[in-house]
Scaffold this motif. Structure first.
Motif, PDB file in Angstrom:
ATOM      1  N   ILE A   1      -0.571  17.634  18.933  1.00 41.68           N
ATOM      2  CA  ILE A   1      -0.410  16.179  18.930  1.00 41.68           C
ATOM      3  C   ILE A   1      -1.107  15.577  17.717  1.00 41.68           C
ATOM      4  N   PHE A   2      -2.302  16.047  17.427  1.00 36.23           N
ATOM      5  CA  PHE A   2      -3.075  15.469  16.330  1.00 36.23           C
ATOM      6  C   PHE A   2      -2.581  15.960  14.971  1.00 36.23           C
ATOM      7  N   TRP A   3      -2.068  17.184  14.923  1.00 32.52           N
ATOM      8  CA  TRP A   3      -1.428  17.629  13.687  1.00 32.52           C
ATOM      9  C   TRP A   3      -0.169  16.813  13.412  1.00 32.52           C
ATOM     10  N   PHE A   4       0.544  16.465  14.459  1.00 33.25           N
ATOM     11  CA  PHE A   4       1.732  15.628  14.337  1.00 33.25           C
ATOM     12  C   PHE A   4       1.367  14.246  13.804  1.00 33.25           C
ATOM     13  N   MET A   5       0.289  13.681  14.314  1.00 32.50           N
ATOM     14  CA  MET A   5      -0.170  12.386  13.832  1.00 32.50           C
ATOM     15  C   MET A   5      -0.620  12.469  12.380  1.00 32.50           C
ATOM     16  N   GLY A   6      -1.275  13.560  12.024  1.00 35.18           N
ATOM     17  CA  GLY A   6      -1.672  13.754  10.632  1.00 35.18           C
ATOM     18  C   GLY A   6      -0.475  13.877   9.707  1.00 35.18           C
ATOM     19  N   ALA A   7       0.577  14.562  10.163  1.00 32.44           N
ATOM     20  CA  ALA A   7       1.788  14.703   9.367  1.00 32.44           C
ATOM     21  C   ALA A   7       2.446  13.348   9.135  1.00 32.44           C
ATOM     22  N   MET A   8       2.447  12.512  10.171  1.00 29.18           N
ATOM     23  CA  MET A   8       3.003  11.162  10.015  1.00 29.18           C
ATOM     24  C   MET A   8       2.221  10.375   8.969  1.00 29.18           C
ATOM     25  N   ALA A   9       0.896  10.451   9.042  1.00 31.21           N
ATOM     26  CA  ALA A   9       0.066   9.732   8.078  1.00 31.21           C
ATOM     27  C   ALA A   9       0.307  10.238   6.665  1.00 31.21           C
ATOM     28  N   LEU A  10       0.503  11.543   6.503  1.00 32.25           N
ATOM     29  CA  LEU A  10       0.760  12.127   5.180  1.00 32.25           C
ATOM     30  C   LEU A  10       2.087  11.623   4.604  1.00 32.25           C
ATOM     31  N   VAL A  11       3.127  11.619   5.410  1.00 34.07           N
ATOM     32  CA  VAL A  11       4.437  11.158   4.933  1.00 34.07           C
ATOM     33  C   VAL A  11       4.387   9.671   4.579  1.00 34.07           C
ATOM     34  N   ILE A  12       3.726   8.879   5.415  1.00 33.14           N
ATOM     35  CA  ILE A  12       3.619   7.446   5.134  1.00 33.14           C
ATOM     36  C   ILE A  12       2.897   7.209   3.814  1.00 33.14           C
ATOM     37  N   ALA A  13       1.761   7.883   3.613  1.00 30.49           N
ATOM     38  CA  ALA A  13       1.002   7.714   2.377  1.00 30.49           C
ATOM     39  C   ALA A  13       1.829   8.147   1.167  1.00 30.49           C
ATOM     40  N   THR A  14       2.568   9.237   1.317  1.00 30.32           N
ATOM     41  CA  THR A  14       3.407   9.716   0.218  1.00 30.32           C
ATOM     42  C   THR A  14       4.467   8.678  -0.143  1.00 30.32           C
ATOM     43  N   LEU A  15       5.123   8.117   0.857  1.00 29.47           N
ATOM     44  CA  LEU A  15       6.172   7.127   0.611  1.00 29.47           C
ATOM     45  C   LEU A  15       5.598   5.865  -0.034  1.00 29.47           C
ATOM     46  N   VAL A  16       4.483   5.388   0.486  1.00 29.16           N
ATOM     47  CA  VAL A  16       3.911   4.136  -0.008  1.00 29.16           C
ATOM     48  C   VAL A  16       3.386   4.284  -1.435  1.00 29.16           C
ATOM     49  N   PHE A  17       2.821   5.462  -1.753  1.00 28.21           N
ATOM     50  CA  PHE A  17       2.240   5.640  -3.079  1.00 28.21           C
ATOM     51  C   PHE A  17       3.267   6.032  -4.133  1.00 28.21           C
ATOM     52  N   THR A  18       4.339   6.688  -3.744  1.00 22.34           N
ATOM     53  CA  THR A  18       5.287   7.197  -4.743  1.00 22.34           C
ATOM     54  C   THR A  18       6.439   6.246  -5.019  1.00 22.34           C
ATOM     55  N   TYR A  19       6.806   5.407  -4.044  1.00 21.25           N
ATOM     56  CA  TYR A  19       7.945   4.530  -4.285  1.00 21.25           C
ATOM     57  C   TYR A  19       7.468   3.192  -4.853  1.00 21.25           C
ATOM     58  N   LYS A  20       8.062   2.783  -5.954  1.00 23.75           N
ATOM     59  CA  LYS A  20       7.728   1.507  -6.571  1.00 23.75           C
ATOM     60  C   LYS A  20       8.847   0.511  -6.284  1.00 23.75           C
ATOM     61  N   PRO A  21       8.554  -0.598  -5.617  1.00 21.23           N
ATOM     62  CA  PRO A  21       9.594  -1.584  -5.308  1.00 21.23           C
ATOM     63  C   PRO A  21      10.290  -2.080  -6.578  1.00 21.23           C
ATOM     64  N   LYS A  22      11.586  -2.256  -6.487  1.00 22.49           N
ATOM     65  CA  LYS A  22      12.374  -2.702  -7.634  1.00 22.49           C
ATOM     66  C   LYS A  22      12.428  -4.216  -7.732  1.00 22.49           C
ATOM     67  N   TYR A  23      11.855  -4.877  -6.729  1.00 18.40           N
ATOM     68  CA  TYR A  23      11.923  -6.338  -6.701  1.00 18.40           C
ATOM     69  C   TYR A  23      10.528  -6.915  -6.841  1.00 18.40           C
ATOM     70  N   THR A  24      10.457  -8.111  -7.420  1.00 15.71           N
ATOM     71  CA  THR A  24       9.176  -8.793  -7.569  1.00 15.71           C
ATOM     72  C   THR A  24       8.803  -9.417  -6.237  1.00 15.71           C
ATOM     73  N   LEU A  25       7.793  -8.884  -5.620  1.00 11.67           N
ATOM     74  CA  LEU A  25       7.450  -9.308  -4.264  1.00 11.67           C
ATOM     75  C   LEU A  25       7.093 -10.779  -4.234  1.00 11.67           C
ATOM     76  N   GLY A  26       7.722 -11.472  -3.312  1.00 14.48           N
ATOM     77  CA  GLY A  26       7.422 -12.874  -3.116  1.00 14.48           C
ATOM     78  C   GLY A  26       8.273 -13.815  -3.945  1.00 14.48           C
ATOM     79  N   THR A  27       9.037 -13.289  -4.956  1.00 12.37           N
ATOM     80  CA  THR A  27       9.831 -14.165  -5.778  1.00 12.37           C
ATOM     81  C   THR A  27      11.291 -13.750  -5.848  1.00 12.37           C
ATOM     82  N   GLN A  28      11.603 -12.550  -5.376  1.00 12.18           N
ATOM     83  CA  GLN A  28      12.968 -12.055  -5.469  1.00 12.18           C
ATOM     84  C   GLN A  28      13.899 -12.864  -4.580  1.00 12.18           C
ATOM     85  N   SER A  29      15.087 -13.158  -5.066  1.00  7.11           N
ATOM     86  CA  SER A  29      16.092 -13.861  -4.274  1.00  7.11           C
ATOM     87  C   SER A  29      17.389 -13.064  -4.306  1.00  7.11           C
ATOM     88  N   ALA A  30      18.068 -13.086  -3.153  1.00  5.39           N
ATOM     89  CA  ALA A  30      19.370 -12.377  -3.034  1.00  5.39           C
ATOM     90  C   ALA A  30      19.286 -10.985  -3.602  1.00  5.39           C
TER      91      ALA A  30
END
Length: 300
Positions: free
Chosen positions: A271-300
């Motif tokens: 169970i705890f290894w599963f939770m650790g795996a989730m945290a690893l994937v989330i951190a990987t996604l958040v750190f590696t993907y750069k949003p293509k839109y200007t946060l807070g100002t993008q329209s349509a």
């Protein structure tokens, strides 16, 4: 059949609530509003089983459907008399099934939606993992009595809600992306430290319970932030994107619950290894993907 139609009706509220928030607010504000919605969306799966159990104990299972009917009537009255439209009807949009599926596919082709939608779904899976595993871990394996378990369950589940509310305040000063990165890394480091500690010390009851609470506290930040980021690229298709976000979260929750049931028979460590795996994937996604839109100002 009644439960099927209940689920179909309930899904409307889950989808339209997120879509209306996206219609009315910019991204950083969207994240703060979603943090407020977590008070309802996060509390619901925690309190619903307990409330159903109380109704069943003091009345009977049929009364639950009467209670839900009353809730539905109240919701209808509130929506009819109090809820204002956030987006005008668009007659150019087709409800043809092929056209609808095409719009879903367009959303799924958006990298930002996939990255942050998956990250948010895993955060919700973390909550469902706790809900499904806590009786096994805290009562069956660690020996807490029912009364102590009820208190600990409430404290740890509340950490998810508290995290989302602290997130609402933190976003007034820091960007949504930086907050997401910081909390994703905190969740990952927490899992690494806990797994390393238990490798030599086993699973001390109160330490394990505290881990649950801190883990959910971090995910309380990640859930609303990634929802806002995943909906950011969409304006006209906010409803479609919102529907997919909800579907991903429910699917992730179901998979997490199934995992707990399948792999907790002999030991609680998976169970705890599963939770650790989730945290690893989330951190990987958040750190590696750069949003293509200007946060807070993008329209349509």
């Amino acid at each position: 059949a009644s439960r099927l139609f209940l689920a179909l009706g309930g899904s409307v509220g889950m989808v339209s609530a997120r879509a209306m928030v996206r219609d009315l607010f910019e991204t950083n504000e969207v994240a703060r509003v979603f943090s407020s919605l977590i008070l309802v969306m996060g509390v619901a799966p925690i309190l619903a089983p307990a409330l159903g159990g109380v109704l069943d104990q003091f009345f009977n299972w049929r009364f639950i459907f009467g209670f839900l009917t009353a809730v539905g009537i109240v919701l209808w009255l509130v929506v009819f008399f109090r809820l204002e439209e956030s987006k005008k009807a668009d007659p150019e949009l087709s409800l043809n099934m092929l056209a609808v599926l095409k719009r879903y596919w367009q959303v799924l082709l958006n990298g930002q939606f996939v990255a942050y939608g998956l990250a948010g779904s895993l955060a919700m899976a973390g909550l469902f993992t706790y809900i499904a595993s806590s009786p096994i871990v805290l009562i069956e394996r660690l020996g807490f009595d029912q009364g102590t378990y009820t208190v600990l369950f409430g404290i740890n589940a509340s950490a998810f809600i508290v995290g989302s509310q602290v997130n609402r305040l933190v976003l007034k000063k820091y960007s949504i992306l930086n907050v997401s990165k910081a909390t994703a890394m905190a969740a990952l480091l927490l899992c690494i430290l806990f797994l390393g500690y238990t490798a030599y010390n086993g699973f001390p009851p109160y330490t394990t319970s505290a881990f649950f609470g801190l883990f959910l506290f971090c995910f309380g930040f990640i859930n609303p932030n990634t929802t806002a980021l995943s909906l950011e690229p969409f304006n006209e298709m906010a409803g479609v994107a919102s529907a997919l976000v909800g579907s991903l979260r429910m699917a992730a929750g179901a998979i997490a619950s199934a995992f707990v049931s399948a792999f907790s028979a002999d030991t609680i460590q998976p169970i705890f290894w599963f939770m650790g795996a989730m945290a690893l994937v989330i951190a990987t996604l958040v750190f590696t993907y750069k949003p293509k839109y200007t946060l807070g100002t993008q329209s349509a």
